[in-house]
Design a protein around this motif. Structure first.
Motif, PDB file in Angstrom:
ATOM      1  N   VAL A 184      -9.207  13.634   4.250  1.00  6.52           N
ATOM      2  CA  VAL A 184      -9.904  12.233   3.441  1.00  6.52           C
ATOM      3  C   VAL A 184      -8.777  12.256   2.584  1.00  6.52           C
ATOM      4  CG1 VAL A 184     -11.656  11.651   1.734  1.00  6.52           C
ATOM      5  CG2 VAL A 184     -12.225  13.466   3.327  1.00  6.52           C
ATOM      6  N   ALA A 185      -8.363  11.030   2.324  1.00  8.99           N
ATOM      7  CA  ALA A 185      -7.054  10.292   1.485  1.00  8.99           C
ATOM      8  C   ALA A 185      -7.505   9.665   0.410  1.00  8.99           C
ATOM      9  CB  ALA A 185      -5.713  10.270   2.127  1.00  8.99           C
ATOM     10  N   VAL A 186      -6.445  10.219  -0.758  1.00 11.10           N
ATOM     11  CA  VAL A 186      -6.651   8.613  -1.841  1.00 11.10           C
ATOM     12  C   VAL A 186      -5.855   7.806  -1.691  1.00 11.10           C
ATOM     13  CG1 VAL A 186      -6.845   8.391  -4.349  1.00 11.10           C
ATOM     14  CG2 VAL A 186      -7.593  10.801  -3.686  1.00 11.10           C
ATOM     15  N   PRO A 187      -6.334   6.931  -1.730  1.00 11.47           N
ATOM     16  CA  PRO A 187      -5.186   5.210  -1.338  1.00 11.47           C
ATOM     17  C   PRO A 187      -4.238   6.044  -2.285  1.00 11.47           C
ATOM     18  CG  PRO A 187      -7.599   4.381  -1.656  1.00 11.47           C
ATOM     19  CD  PRO A 187      -7.992   6.258  -1.551  1.00 11.47           C
ATOM     20  N   ARG A 188      -3.022   4.901  -2.129  1.00 12.27           N
ATOM     21  CA  ARG A 188      -2.360   5.056  -2.742  1.00 12.27           C
ATOM     22  C   ARG A 188      -2.362   3.480  -3.725  1.00 12.27           C
ATOM     23  NH1 ARG A 188       3.526   4.540   0.863  1.00 12.27           N
ATOM     24  NH2 ARG A 188       3.390   7.043   1.722  1.00 12.27           N
ATOM     25  N   ARG A 189      -3.211   2.679  -3.323  1.00 12.20           N
ATOM     26  CA  ARG A 189      -3.198   2.213  -5.019  1.00 12.20           C
ATOM     27  C   ARG A 189      -4.297   2.140  -5.918  1.00 12.20           C
ATOM     28  NH1 ARG A 189      -2.058  -3.801  -1.962  1.00 12.20           N
ATOM     29  NH2 ARG A 189      -0.030  -2.910  -1.312  1.00 12.20           N
ATOM     30  N   MET A 190      -4.949   3.359  -5.331  1.00 10.43           N
ATOM     31  CA  MET A 190      -6.464   3.632  -6.135  1.00 10.43           C
ATOM     32  C   MET A 190      -6.163   4.348  -7.732  1.00 10.43           C
ATOM     33  SD  MET A 190      -9.546   6.138  -5.434  1.00 10.43           S
ATOM     34  CE  MET A 190      -8.966   7.515  -6.663  1.00 10.43           C
ATOM     35  N   LEU A 191      -5.121   4.619  -7.614  1.00 12.62           N
ATOM     36  CA  LEU A 191      -5.041   4.887  -9.655  1.00 12.62           C
ATOM     37  C   LEU A 191      -4.365   3.994 -10.141  1.00 12.62           C
ATOM     38  CD1 LEU A 191      -3.053   8.857  -8.617  1.00 12.62           C
ATOM     39  CD2 LEU A 191      -5.925   8.451  -8.869  1.00 12.62           C
ATOM     40  N   PRO A 192      -3.240   3.259 -10.038  1.00 11.02           N
ATOM     41  CA  PRO A 192      -2.933   2.079 -10.619  1.00 11.02           C
ATOM     42  C   PRO A 192      -3.471   0.484 -10.839  1.00 11.02           C
ATOM     43  CG  PRO A 192      -1.355   2.035  -8.218  1.00 11.02           C
ATOM     44  CD  PRO A 192      -2.401   3.510  -8.532  1.00 11.02           C
ATOM     45  N   SER A 193      -5.016   1.452  -9.927  1.00 13.38           N
ATOM     46  CA  SER A 193      -5.543  -0.484  -9.589  1.00 13.38           C
ATOM     47  C   SER A 193      -6.675   0.169 -11.158  1.00 13.38           C
ATOM     48  CB  SER A 193      -6.026  -0.627  -8.316  1.00 13.38           C
ATOM     49  OG  SER A 193      -5.580  -1.130  -7.337  1.00 13.38           O
ATOM     50  N   ARG A 194      -7.072   1.981 -10.966  1.00 14.34           N
ATOM     51  CA  ARG A 194      -7.740   2.035 -11.758  1.00 14.34           C
ATOM     52  C   ARG A 194      -7.050   1.814 -13.739  1.00 14.34           C
ATOM     53  NH1 ARG A 194     -12.335   6.224 -11.470  1.00 14.34           N
ATOM     54  NH2 ARG A 194     -12.406   7.676 -13.691  1.00 14.34           N
ATOM     55  N   LEU A 195      -5.727   2.494 -13.344  1.00 17.28           N
ATOM     56  CA  LEU A 195      -5.179   2.478 -14.839  1.00 17.28           C
ATOM     57  C   LEU A 195      -5.501   0.771 -15.249  1.00 17.28           C
ATOM     58  CD1 LEU A 195      -4.038   3.948 -16.917  1.00 17.28           C
ATOM     59  CD2 LEU A 195      -1.896   3.411 -16.051  1.00 17.28           C
ATOM     60  N   ALA A 196      -5.179  -0.010 -14.029  1.00 14.17           N
ATOM     61  CA  ALA A 196      -4.675  -0.944 -14.318  1.00 14.17           C
ATOM     62  C   ALA A 196      -5.928  -2.048 -14.893  1.00 14.17           C
ATOM     63  CB  ALA A 196      -4.677  -2.246 -14.156  1.00 14.17           C
ATOM     64  N   LEU A 197      -7.183  -1.659 -14.262  1.00 17.70           N
ATOM     65  CA  LEU A 197      -8.558  -1.939 -15.344  1.00 17.70           C
ATOM     66  C   LEU A 197      -9.270  -1.430 -16.240  1.00 17.70           C
ATOM     67  CD1 LEU A 197     -11.649  -3.906 -13.774  1.00 17.70           C
ATOM     68  CD2 LEU A 197     -11.911  -1.076 -12.582  1.00 17.70           C
TER      69      LEU A 197
END
Length: 214
Positions: free
Chosen positions: A15-28
């Motif tokens: 179960v891996a966290v997608p690489r783009r999830m964190l920057p997308s969360r911060l951008a949102l």
């Protein structure tokens, strides 16, 4: 799925966290907080009526540049401290200290050339009693959204992480407030804008251990 199967799956690393999830969360979170801050500024204060003329004054861009450099410092610190095991490094502190130092030097130069009575005006302007408070108020939705984003990034240095979220939020709020603020002197900006940014930074440091634990 049974509990034992879930534990085995997590232990296996499947179960891996997608690489783009964190920057997308911060951008949102940043976009949502910034829109709320702008709406709050427009609803309570409004944009200064002489903005096109004010933009011709170099001090207007000093305000913008000061806030912009602090935004970069806050964003870098937030991004690094939001992830577990990542050290702050040297870049964010240097990018924070440099604009403050340059602005203070500009303010001191301005004060040194003014008479005693003029110095009071340069420091207080016409809005000293509300400036820092209004910046902190405009930072409130930004701080809430940034802390939400950081909570999902699993920070470990909670007080520093909260402070970085406050610095980022306060700097963005200072940028938003500059579209309304009529003050255009370096001493005023060096004192009251910095205080306005310091309030959410301090509040973020206090809230970090309370809201970012996981």
């Amino acid at each position: 799925m049974k509990t034992d199967e879930l534990v085995s799956l997590l232990a296996a690393g499947e179960v891996a966290v997608p690489r783009r999830m964190l920057p997308s969360r911060l951008a949102l979170a940043t976009a949502a907080g910034l829109l709320a801050s702008i709406a709050l500024m427009l609803g309570l204060l409004g944009i200064r009526s002489d903005l096109p003329q004010a933009a011709m004054d170099p001090m207007f861009w000093v305000k913008i540049g000061f806030a912009g450099l602090l935004i970069v410092a806050g964003l870098l610190a937030t991004w690094r401290l939001g992830r577990p095991g990542i050290k702050l490094g040297r870049l964010p502190p240097s990018t924070t200290a440099l604009p403050v130092l340059l602005l203070w030097l500009l303010a001191l130069a301005s004060l040194s050339q003014a008479t005693p009575s003029q110095r009071v005006t340069l420091l207080l302007g016409e809005t000293w009693s509300s400036c820092a408070f209004l910046i902190a108020l405009l930072a409130a939705p930004l701080l809430a959204s940034t802390l939400w984003a950081m909570r999902g990034m699993a920070p470990t240095r909670l007080r520093l992480a909260g402070a970085s979220a406050g610095l980022f939020s306060g700097s963005l709020a200072a940028l938003v407030y500059s579209l309304h603020c009529p003050e255009m002197t370096a001493p005023f900006i060096a004192l009251w804008y910095l205080l306005g940014v310091a309030i959410p930074t301090t509040l973020g440091a206090w809230l970090g251990p309370r809201l970012l634990h996981w």
